[in-house]
Design a protein around this motif. Sequence first.
Motif, short mmCIF file in Angstrom:
data_model
loop_
_atom_site.label_atom_id
_atom_site.label_comp_id
_atom_site.label_asym_id
_atom_site.label_seq_id
_atom_site.Cartn_x
_atom_site.Cartn_y
_atom_site.Cartn_z
N LYS A 1 40.75 -34.73 -11.00
CA LYS A 1 40.28 -33.82 -9.96
C LYS A 1 40.15 -34.56 -8.65
O LYS A 1 39.45 -35.56 -8.54
CB LYS A 1 38.92 -33.22 -10.34
CG LYS A 1 38.29 -32.39 -9.24
CD LYS A 1 39.12 -31.15 -8.92
CE LYS A 1 38.57 -30.38 -7.73
NZ LYS A 1 39.38 -29.17 -7.46
N THR B 1 31.71 -33.36 -12.44
CA THR B 1 33.07 -32.89 -12.20
C THR B 1 33.81 -32.72 -13.53
O THR B 1 34.50 -31.71 -13.76
CB THR B 1 33.83 -33.87 -11.29
OG1 THR B 1 33.16 -33.92 -10.02
CG2 THR B 1 35.27 -33.42 -11.08
N CYS C 1 35.16 -29.26 -14.90
CA CYS C 1 36.60 -29.06 -15.07
C CYS C 1 36.91 -28.47 -16.45
O CYS C 1 37.88 -27.73 -16.61
CB CYS C 1 37.36 -30.37 -14.92
SG CYS C 1 37.70 -30.83 -13.21
N ARG D 1 36.45 -24.94 -16.15
CA ARG D 1 37.08 -24.52 -14.91
C ARG D 1 36.12 -23.85 -13.93
O ARG D 1 36.52 -22.95 -13.18
CB ARG D 1 38.29 -23.63 -15.20
CG ARG D 1 39.48 -24.46 -15.69
CD ARG D 1 40.70 -23.64 -16.02
NE ARG D 1 41.18 -22.84 -14.89
CZ ARG D 1 42.16 -21.94 -14.98
NH1 ARG D 1 42.76 -21.74 -16.15
NH2 ARG D 1 42.56 -21.26 -13.94
N GLU E 1 38.34 -26.31 -10.51
CA GLU E 1 39.76 -26.29 -10.91
C GLU E 1 40.30 -27.72 -11.00
O GLU E 1 40.30 -28.43 -10.00
CB GLU E 1 40.60 -25.54 -9.89
CG GLU E 1 40.72 -24.04 -10.05
CD GLU E 1 41.08 -23.55 -11.45
OE1 GLU E 1 41.92 -24.19 -12.15
OE2 GLU E 1 40.51 -22.53 -11.86
N PRO E 2 40.76 -28.16 -12.16
CA PRO E 2 41.36 -29.49 -12.24
C PRO E 2 42.62 -29.57 -11.36
O PRO E 2 43.31 -28.58 -11.18
CB PRO E 2 41.76 -29.61 -13.72
CG PRO E 2 40.96 -28.58 -14.43
CD PRO E 2 40.72 -27.47 -13.46
N VAL F 1 43.58 -24.97 -18.88
CA VAL F 1 44.03 -25.16 -17.50
C VAL F 1 45.16 -24.20 -17.15
O VAL F 1 45.33 -23.80 -16.01
CB VAL F 1 44.45 -26.63 -17.26
CG1 VAL F 1 44.98 -26.84 -15.86
CG2 VAL F 1 43.26 -27.56 -17.50
#
Length: 239
Positions: A11, A45, A49, A52, A55-56, A69
């Motif tokens: 990320k 983070t 992630c 979500r 957003e990665p 993802v």
Amino acid sequence: AAMLHLEGLTKTYKTGDAALSDVTLTIPKGQIMGLIGPSGAGKSTMIRCINRLVEPSAGQVVLSDVDLVRLGKSELRRQRRRIGMIFQEYSLVERLTVMENVLSGRLGYVPFWRSFLRKYPPSDIQLAYRLLDRVGLMDQADKRADALSGGQRQRVGIARALAQEPELLLVDEPTASLDPKTSRQIMRLLIEICAERGLPAIINIHDVPLAQQFMQRIVGLRAGRVVFDGPPEQLNEAA
Ligand code: ADP
Ligand code: ADP
């Protein structure tokens, strides 16, 4: 319960360097993993992630064969129900009762107003009572959330996450504002509940001694990278 595999998870926020760089690891069914590292290492983070909330930028988050993802919005909403989240204890809806907070776990989102609460079927109510009993709050069901102590609030948070019947638990600094004794009680309860259900969990713990006391596996992050992955005994040797 499910198995989680992260593959090359990365990320980069618009404003900075990579907060998470190429993280690859697997959490088998039933494993409880403690995530440690200094402030800014990328722990939040990583947790965000996985479902979500963030957003990665690259990589995969595979929950029992499904790469989260790659999913579009509506499918993501369905798949997210498989992941229970426990935040710091202020995440309860203050004006709702303990029972209503736990039931909100059945909705998959947090209702802000009482009027948003639908009528729950008796099976949901029974489940919620069983969970309140398990976390030791049976006699507090009708109290408002804002009347509870920090430790009690976190117990409600745990019951709410379990009401969702998740396959994976993500726990972000569950004891950040609790005293040491209450922190240990909450951590012990979390571990027992995960063990009973074979539920895998990732717990972001900034308190390293607490992680060493309770975790079977510790992953250490630094500047967005995995710098340690092993049992707590090895952490002592590495330090
Ligand atoms: P930790 O949870 O380990 O303290 P974070 O995941 O919160 O670490 O932060 C990792 C890095 O990403 C830090 O450098 C932080 O400043 C940065 N960061 C976190 N959230 C954001 C954001 N929304 N926008 C930009 N940078 C962010
Ligand atoms: P933590 O380390 O407990 O995640 P922080 O105090 O680092 O908390 O961050 C608080 C909030 O601000 C988080 O939502 C995080 O994503 C966001 N944030 C952190 N660093 C930055 C940054 N450099 N730019 C923008 N938002 C950030």
